[in-house]
Design an enzyme around this catalytic site. Structure first.
Site, short mmCIF file in Angstrom:
data_model
loop_
_atom_site.label_atom_id
_atom_site.label_comp_id
_atom_site.label_asym_id
_atom_site.label_seq_id
_atom_site.Cartn_x
_atom_site.Cartn_y
_atom_site.Cartn_z
N TYR A 31 -24.47 1.30 -5.55
CA TYR A 31 -25.55 1.44 -6.53
C TYR A 31 -25.55 0.25 -7.49
CZ TYR A 31 -28.56 2.84 -10.26
OH TYR A 31 -29.57 2.83 -11.19
N GLY A 68 -25.20 3.16 1.59
CA GLY A 68 -24.28 3.81 0.64
C GLY A 68 -24.51 3.31 -0.77
N VAL A 69 -25.12 4.16 -1.60
CA VAL A 69 -25.36 3.76 -2.99
C VAL A 69 -24.50 4.62 -3.93
CG1 VAL A 69 -27.53 2.48 -3.01
CG2 VAL A 69 -27.62 4.95 -2.71
N GLY A 70 -23.18 4.48 -3.73
CA GLY A 70 -22.19 5.17 -4.56
C GLY A 70 -21.75 4.26 -5.70
N LYS A 84 0.86 -1.19 0.00
CA LYS A 84 0.00 0.00 0.00
C LYS A 84 0.89 1.23 0.00
CE LYS A 84 -4.50 0.91 0.42
NZ LYS A 84 -5.64 0.19 -0.15
N VAL A 92 -19.97 1.49 -5.91
CA VAL A 92 -20.17 0.04 -5.75
C VAL A 92 -21.61 -0.24 -5.29
CG1 VAL A 92 -19.44 -2.03 -4.53
CG2 VAL A 92 -17.74 -0.33 -5.20
P1 NAD Z 1 -18.20 5.80 -3.08
O1 NAD Z 1 -17.63 6.99 -2.40
O2 NAD Z 1 -18.50 5.88 -4.54
O3 NAD Z 1 -19.54 5.34 -2.36
C1 NAD Z 1 -19.75 5.41 -0.99
C2 NAD Z 1 -21.14 5.99 -0.79
O4 NAD Z 1 -21.44 5.97 0.59
C3 NAD Z 1 -21.26 7.42 -1.27
O5 NAD Z 1 -22.39 7.56 -2.11
C4 NAD Z 1 -21.43 8.21 0.02
O6 NAD Z 1 -22.23 9.35 -0.13
C5 NAD Z 1 -22.09 7.19 0.91
N1 NAD Z 1 -21.96 7.43 2.35
C6 NAD Z 1 -20.94 8.03 3.02
N2 NAD Z 1 -21.24 8.08 4.34
C7 NAD Z 1 -22.44 7.49 4.49
C8 NAD Z 1 -23.26 7.22 5.61
N3 NAD Z 1 -22.90 7.58 6.85
N4 NAD Z 1 -24.45 6.60 5.42
C9 NAD Z 1 -24.82 6.22 4.16
N5 NAD Z 1 -24.09 6.47 3.06
C10 NAD Z 1 -22.91 7.09 3.22
O7 NAD Z 1 -17.19 4.59 -2.77
P2 NAD Z 1 -17.18 3.15 -3.44
O8 NAD Z 1 -16.06 3.07 -4.41
O9 NAD Z 1 -18.57 2.79 -3.86
O10 NAD Z 1 -16.76 2.24 -2.20
C11 NAD Z 1 -17.70 1.88 -1.21
C12 NAD Z 1 -17.02 1.01 -0.14
O11 NAD Z 1 -16.48 -0.16 -0.76
C13 NAD Z 1 -15.82 1.69 0.55
O12 NAD Z 1 -15.77 1.24 1.87
C14 NAD Z 1 -14.64 1.17 -0.23
O13 NAD Z 1 -13.45 1.19 0.55
C15 NAD Z 1 -15.09 -0.26 -0.50
N6 NAD Z 1 -14.42 -0.86 -1.67
C16 NAD Z 1 -14.53 -0.30 -2.90
C17 NAD Z 1 -13.90 -0.90 -3.98
C18 NAD Z 1 -14.02 -0.32 -5.36
O14 NAD Z 1 -13.66 -1.01 -6.33
N7 NAD Z 1 -14.53 0.90 -5.53
C19 NAD Z 1 -13.16 -2.08 -3.79
C20 NAD Z 1 -13.09 -2.65 -2.51
C21 NAD Z 1 -13.73 -2.02 -1.46
#
Ligand code: NAD
Length: 346
Positions: A186, A180-182, A80, A184
């Protein structure tokens, strides 16, 4: 600040500190273990309050990557990088180029990728100075962003958990709360919706929840009411440490399966979930689709092979659930043992 006697130091092979006077870059790369292959892990940019906080983060996260790649059955070790600074105000092209020099100086023992505070665009800049920047695919639909694959792997893993705990082959009518519907969350919700699951979602951004209502017919709850929902499955896809002393007794779900990293506030919460007969899909196992994607981006193998590999997450989880049930142990502990068997053997 100690390194070798640091509480998070776990026999790491290499910890490198870098300072570039011209750009102001201050960064640390930690390589935990390369028994299975070069260490791959994201590059996080964060305004750490102290150097000690940055070191702790990089030691902990690099170790996690060794376990994640081993369980995901890919020929990578764990590493990392952290850049000390605010990604909104302090990220410059020169700083990223200097980061590229730092990565290159390790000669391929560490491969970097995007993480919190860095993007695909940043990896392109870093990649101007190093051959060892992943998560960039020119001309592909997602430009190298692994989120769609992470979501797909999480969906496959969630189905395996539902089959194991609820005895169902189909998610039709299964109630899932997605926090959290970001990127991943969504996409996961979309897979679940397509299978006929009933969704309740939360997010701090209303445009995200509105999209889930409009496109997926989801119901929305505000704030931490997501923990109280009468659902079968809780899918955390936002923050870490959401399984803690304040939330665990509120959960009505009998499965926790979501993409968020570091879901358990402390290891003992895995045992508490088990005591409540809540099946926990260990976070680094179920969310490994992203790292598998970045690995395949480097090997250049086909999309079909990638998909088949990611679908293996379901079988891996079933093995973990089975061993955990037989030995009456938390699933996270069993996952760790499987990882250690693999990277120590190698
Ligand atoms: P992202 O930022 O796109 O989505 C996270 C969502 O959570 C956002 O929409 C945000 O507004 C929402 N959020 C933040 N605080 C919140 C709360 N208190 N209550 C409800 N919603 C809240 O991030 P992502 O890329 O979708 O990643 C989501 C999770 O998955 C993270 O923990 C990340 O470390 C993990 N992850 C992601 C990947 C990847 O490929 N993107 C891989 C492994 C793990």
């Amino acid at each position: 600040m100690s390194v070798f006697s640091h509480p998070e130091f776990d026999g790491h092979e290499h910890v490198a500190f870098y300072h570039d006077r011209k750009s102001g870059l201050k960064a640390i790369i930690a390589i935990h273990n390369t028994n299975l292959g070069p260490a791959l892990g994201g590059c996080r940019m964060w305004p750490y309050a102290t150097d000690e906080e940055a070191l702790r983060d990089v030691l902990r996260l690099s170790k996690g990557m060794t376990y994640k790649s081993a369980v995901a059955n890919i020929k990578l070790g764990g590493g990392k990088a952290v850049i000390l600074g605010n990604h909104r105000t302090e990220k410059t092209r020169d700083l990223l180029l200097a980061m590229g020099d730092f990565v290159e100086s390790l000669g391929g023992r560490y491969i970097t990728a995007e993480d919190s505070g860095t993007s695909v665009a940043d990896m392109k800049v870093i990649g101007e100075r190093t051959r060892f920047a992943g998560g960039v695919v020119e001309g592909s639909e997602h430009g190298g962003d692994p989120s769609p694959t992470t979501a797909y792997g999480t969906y496959v893993g969630l189905k395996a958990a539902a089959k194991f705990r609820l005895g169902v082959d189909s998610l039709k009518g299964i109630r899932v709360a997605v926090q959290g519907v970001g990127n991943v969350g969504y996409r996961l919700a979309k897979h679940l919706h397509d299978d006929g699951a009933e969704l309740v979602v939360s997010d701090i951004f209303s445009e995200n929840t509105e999209r889930a209502v409009r496109e997926l017919g989801a119901r929305v709850v505000e704030g931490d009411a997501i923990f109280d929902q009468d659902v079968d499955i809780f899918a955390p896809c936002a923050l870490g440490a959401i399984i803690n002393d304040n939330t665990i007794d509120r959960l009505k779900a009998c499965v926790v399966a979501g993409a968020a990293n570091n879901q358990l506030a402390e290891e003992r919460h895995g045992e508490l979930l088990r005591a409540r007969e809540i099946l926990y899909a260990p976070d680094y196992v179920i969310n490994a689709g992203g790292i598998v994607d970045v690995y395949y981006q480097r090997t250049g193998e086909s999309a079909d092979k990638l998909k088949a590999h990611v679908e293996g997450i379901g079988d891996t989880l079933t093995e973990i659930f089975t061993r955990a049930a037989e030995n009456q142990q938390p699933t996270g502990l069993v996952a760790n043992k499987i990882a250690e068997e693999r990277f120590n053997r190698a």
